[in-house]
Design an enzyme around this catalytic site. Structure first.
Site, mmCIF file in Angstrom:
data_model
loop_
_atom_site.group_PDB
_atom_site.id
_atom_site.type_symbol
_atom_site.label_atom_id
_atom_site.label_comp_id
_atom_site.label_asym_id
_atom_site.label_seq_id
_atom_site.Cartn_x
_atom_site.Cartn_y
_atom_site.Cartn_z
ATOM 1 N N ASP A 1 0.843 -1.194 0.000
ATOM 2 C CA ASP A 1 0.000 0.000 0.000
ATOM 3 C C ASP A 1 0.885 1.252 0.000
ATOM 4 O OD1 ASP A 1 -1.800 2.006 0.428
ATOM 5 O OD2 ASP A 1 -2.555 1.263 2.324
ATOM 6 N N LYS B 1 -1.231 -1.175 -4.424
ATOM 7 C CA LYS B 1 -2.096 -0.001 -4.464
ATOM 8 C C LYS B 1 -1.369 1.194 -5.065
ATOM 9 C CE LYS B 1 -5.191 -1.016 -0.603
ATOM 10 N NZ LYS B 1 -5.709 -0.493 0.676
ATOM 11 N N PHE C 1 -10.102 -0.522 -0.288
ATOM 12 C CA PHE C 1 -9.721 -1.405 0.808
ATOM 13 C C PHE C 1 -10.259 -2.793 0.498
ATOM 14 C CE2 PHE C 1 -10.132 -3.507 4.889
ATOM 15 C CZ PHE C 1 -8.858 -3.316 5.376
HETATM 16 P P1 IMP Z 1 2.096 -0.723 3.701
HETATM 17 O O1 IMP Z 1 3.208 -0.794 4.710
HETATM 18 O O2 IMP Z 1 1.338 0.551 3.786
HETATM 19 O O3 IMP Z 1 2.552 -1.005 2.287
HETATM 20 O O4 IMP Z 1 1.018 -1.794 4.116
HETATM 21 C C1 IMP Z 1 1.242 -3.112 3.956
HETATM 22 C C2 IMP Z 1 0.349 -3.979 4.813
HETATM 23 O O5 IMP Z 1 -0.880 -3.330 5.198
HETATM 24 C C3 IMP Z 1 -0.084 -5.183 4.009
HETATM 25 O O6 IMP Z 1 0.853 -6.218 4.092
HETATM 26 C C4 IMP Z 1 -1.417 -5.532 4.622
HETATM 27 O O7 IMP Z 1 -1.239 -6.390 5.712
HETATM 28 C C5 IMP Z 1 -1.988 -4.213 5.092
HETATM 29 N N1 IMP Z 1 -2.962 -3.671 4.108
HETATM 30 C C6 IMP Z 1 -2.765 -2.681 3.203
HETATM 31 N N2 IMP Z 1 -3.853 -2.472 2.445
HETATM 32 C C7 IMP Z 1 -4.783 -3.356 2.876
HETATM 33 C C8 IMP Z 1 -6.135 -3.647 2.453
HETATM 34 O O8 IMP Z 1 -6.723 -3.056 1.526
HETATM 35 N N3 IMP Z 1 -6.759 -4.655 3.135
HETATM 36 C C9 IMP Z 1 -6.185 -5.346 4.152
HETATM 37 N N4 IMP Z 1 -4.919 -5.112 4.563
HETATM 38 C C10 IMP Z 1 -4.225 -4.125 3.932
#
Ligand code: IMP
Ligand code: MG
Length: 176
Positions: free
Chosen positions: A103, A131, A152
């Protein structure tokens, strides 16, 4: 489908996920054909993806799980809380991080940094979902299943407040 206070609708059916997972595995089988990589699935979210992906990986490999957490509810807290223990020695190894979704890219960047400091020979990442923020920040993910906007999602390992990981299809939050 209602999960806690939110409504979700079906987004990517299991059959499409299966097809994509096979394509990703084929790419890895090709790129790592003369290597013995270590796969590092990031728990909890990637357990289902990692399981399906690794059944299609045909190169000799090791698998070791790590655990992180940066999410609360439906948004990133911006802070990585934990990175719990890879038990394999990663020095001089080809590492492939396995993520459910990238994300903001914060989780992945932190892990890549840590693995490089441990002396890994190469570090790449495979993620089922990516994302928009990660694309805009040009986070370094070589193998991507599906590109999403900012929706989400839940199911196929991904949760909303701990719920919904068990579904074999992917769902997305319905517009209010
Ligand atoms: P980041 O560090 O922001 O890239 O987030 C990564 C982690 O957030 C992922 O490995 C997921 O566990 C969680 N995450 C991010 N987006 C979603 C979503 O849309 N649904 C559920 N979990 C999410
Ligand atoms: Mg995760």
């Amino acid at each position: 489908m209602k999960v806690q206070d939110l409504e979700f609708k079906k987004f990517i059916p299991a059959a499409a996920i299966t097809e994509k997972v096979k394509a990703l595995a084929n790419q890895l089988n090709h790129d790592y054909k003369d290597k013995t990589p270590i796969f590092l699935p990031i728990l909890n979210g990637s357990f289902m993806f990692a399981s399906d992906l690794l059944k299609e990986v045909k190169v000799p490999c090791r698998i070791s799980f790590v655990k992180t957490s940066s999410y609360s509810g439906t948004s990133s807290t911006g802070q990585l809380k934990t990175l719990i223990g890879h038990d394999e020695s990663l020095f001089n190894q080809h590492i492939i991080i396995v993520e459910d979704i990238v994300d903001t890219g914060l989780t992945l960047e932190k892990i890549i940094e840590e693995l490089r400091s441990l002396g890994a020979k190469s570090v790449e990442a495979v993620t089922l979902l990516r994302k928009k923020p990660a694309r805009e920040k040009k986070v370094d993910v070589k193998y991507v299943g599906f590109d999403l906007n900012d929706e989400f999602v839940l199911g196929y390992g991904l949760d909303y407040d701990g719920l919904g990981r068990n579904h074999k299809d992917l769902y997305k939050q319905a517009e209010k």
